[in-house]
Design a protein around this motif. Structure first.
Motif, PDB file in Angstrom:
ATOM      1  N   MET A 114      -5.604   2.749   0.656  1.00  0.00           N
ATOM      2  CA  MET A 114      -4.159   3.010   0.690  1.00  0.00           C
ATOM      3  C   MET A 114      -3.413   2.239  -0.392  1.00  0.00           C
ATOM      4  O   MET A 114      -2.462   2.749  -0.984  1.00  0.00           O
ATOM      5  CB  MET A 114      -3.584   2.665   2.067  1.00  0.00           C
ATOM      6  N   LEU A 115      -3.837   0.994  -0.675  1.00  0.00           N
ATOM      7  CA  LEU A 115      -3.195   0.242  -1.763  1.00  0.00           C
ATOM      8  C   LEU A 115      -3.428   0.937  -3.103  1.00  0.00           C
ATOM      9  O   LEU A 115      -2.537   0.969  -3.959  1.00  0.00           O
ATOM     10  CB  LEU A 115      -3.717  -1.193  -1.802  1.00  0.00           C
ATOM     11  N   GLY A 116      -4.611   1.521  -3.272  1.00  0.00           N
ATOM     12  CA  GLY A 116      -4.907   2.283  -4.494  1.00  0.00           C
ATOM     13  C   GLY A 116      -3.989   3.501  -4.614  1.00  0.00           C
ATOM     14  O   GLY A 116      -3.473   3.806  -5.700  1.00  0.00           O
ATOM     15  N   ILE A 117      -3.749   4.185  -3.492  1.00  0.00           N
ATOM     16  CA  ILE A 117      -2.850   5.353  -3.469  1.00  0.00           C
ATOM     17  C   ILE A 117      -1.418   4.928  -3.810  1.00  0.00           C
ATOM     18  O   ILE A 117      -0.723   5.577  -4.594  1.00  0.00           O
ATOM     19  CB  ILE A 117      -2.890   6.030  -2.072  1.00  0.00           C
ATOM     20  N   ILE A 118      -0.979   3.806  -3.225  1.00  0.00           N
ATOM     21  CA  ILE A 118       0.372   3.296  -3.486  1.00  0.00           C
ATOM     22  C   ILE A 118       0.539   2.956  -4.964  1.00  0.00           C
ATOM     23  O   ILE A 118       1.545   3.296  -5.589  1.00  0.00           O
ATOM     24  CB  ILE A 118       0.674   2.063  -2.597  1.00  0.00           C
TER      25      ILE A 118
END
Length: 319
Positions: free
Chosen positions: A237-241
Motif C-alpha cells: 500500500m505504501l508503494g501504491i501511495i
C-alpha cells in the motif's frame, strides 16, 4: 492489543519517499487541485473502487449520474454508484477515529443494497474465491471487541499515520466486520485516516492504482494472512501511495492560473493582512511582476482590499 507487523527497511524507505513527495506537493500548492480535476479524480476513485467489487459502470456513466442524466445499466450498479457519490461528497463529515462514523458511512454506502447496512455482522462468514475458501473471517461474536481494539490502536498508537492507515486497512479486511461492502469501506477509511494529516489524499485517486494492481492487492492480503502480520500489505500500500503522489506531481505540476493562486492564498491567509512578499512565499515558482498582476486582478475583482503604498502596501481578503 497492537496489531502484529514489522517496520522493514523497505517500509522506512517508502515512508521517506512519500514524505518527500508530499513536501513537493505542498510547496507547489498541488494539494488542492482545480475543481475540474477534483471532480475527475472523484469519478476515477468511485469507478475503480466499485469495479474491484464487480461494478460495470464506466467513468462516462458515473459522470452522467453526477449530472443527473439517465444511464442504462443494472439497477444495483447504479445504486452502488449513487451511494458512493453521496459518501465521497460528504467525506469531511466523518471522523476516522469514531466507530459510529464508520458505521454511518457504511449505512450510506450500502443503503438498499444489504438489509444490515451500517451494522456489524453477528454471523460467521468465509470469503470464497472460485471453489476455495480464501479467508475465514473471525466469528460474529468477536467483531465488536476486535473493532474496538482496532480503533483504540488507531487513536492511541504512536506509529506514523502512513503506517497506521495501512495497518488499519489490512486489519479491517481481515476482521471483515460487515456482511458486504468491506473492500470499498477499507479503502475509503484509509483515505479518511490519511486526509486528517495530509489534505492531498482527499483528491488522490489511489483506488485506480489499486485497480491496476488488483491481483497483487489480493495476493498481499493473502500473504499477510498466512504470515499472521500485515507487513507485506503495508509495503504494497505504501508503494501504491508513492506512485499516486508521483502521478500528481507529473500530471498537475502545471502553472496554476491567477484565480487558482489567489484562492489558494485565501485558504492560507484567511482574514490576515499580507504583503506581496508574503504572497510570493506561497508561490516560489512565479516572478514578482506576476505576483503584482495576480494581486491587482484580485483587487479589481473586489476579492482583495488594498491599503498602503509601495513597500508598505498590504492586502486583505474580503469576508
Amino acid at each position: 492489543m497492537k496489531p502484529p507487523y514489522k517496520i522493514t527497511d523497505k517500509i522506512l524507505m517508502l515512508v521517506a519517499s512519500i514524505s518527500e513527495k508530499i513536501g513537493e506537493i505542498n510547496a507547489n500548492h498541488l494539494y488542492k487541485p482545480t475543481t475540474e480535476l477534483r471532480k475527475k479524480n472523484q469519478i476515477k476513485t468511485i469507478q475503480s473502487s466499485l469495479e474491484i467489487e464487480g461494478n460495470t459502470l464506466t467513468e462516462e456513466q458515473i459522470t452522467a449520474l453526477l449530472e443527473n442524466k439517465r444511464v442504462i445499466a443494472p439497477a444495483k450498479d447504479i445504486l452502488e454508484v449513487q451511494n458512493a457519490i453521496k459518501v465521497y461528497d460528504d467525506l469531511k463529515i466523518f471522523d476516522p477515529k469514531k466507530i459510529k462514523d464508520l458505521q454511518l458511512a457504511h449505512s450510506i454506502l450500502m443503503k438498499d443494497l444489504v438489509s444490515s447496512a451500517g451494522k456489524f455482522r453477528t454471523t460467521n462468514v468465509g470469503i470464497v474465491k472460485g471453489s476455495q475458501v480464501e479467508h475465514l473471517a473471525p466469528g460474529g461474536s468477536m467483531i465488536k471487541g476486535l473493532m474496538n481494539d482496532l480503533f483504540i490502536y488507531l487513536k492511541n498508537d504512536n506509529d506514523l499515520i502512513l503506517i497506521k492507515s495501512c495497518v488499519f486497512h489490512y486489519e479491517f479486511e481481515f476482521i471483515h466486520p460487515f456482511i458486504d461492502g468491506n473492500g470499498r469501506m477499507g479503502r475509503l477509511w484509509q483515505t479518511l485516516i490519511l486526509m486528517q494529516q495530509y489534505p492531498v489524499f482527499e483528491y488522490l485517486p489511489v483506488e485506480s492504482l489499486i485497480k491496476q494492481n488488483q491481483q497483487e492487492y489480493y495476493n498481499k492480503l493473502s500473504e499477510s494472512d498466512k504470515m499472521g502480520q500485515s507487513t507485506p500489505f503495508i509495503e504494497f500500500m505504501l508503494g501504491i501511495i508513492l506512485e499516486s503522489l508521483k502521478h500528481v506531481l507529473q500530471s498537475q505540476n502545471i502553472n496554476l492560473s491567477t484565480k487558482d493562486r489567489i484562492f489558494l492564498c485565501k485558504e492560507k491567509m484567511g482574514d490576515k493582512k499580507f504583503s506581496r512578499k508574503d504572497y510570493l512565499q506561497n508561490f516560489k515558482n512565479i516572478s514578482a511582476p506576476t505576483a503584482s498582476r495576480d494581486l491587482k486582478w484580485a483587487v479589481d475583482e473586489n476579492i482583495l482590499i488594498k491599503s498602503g503604498e509601495q513597500r508598505l502596501t498590504e492586502y486583505q481578503f474580503k469576508e
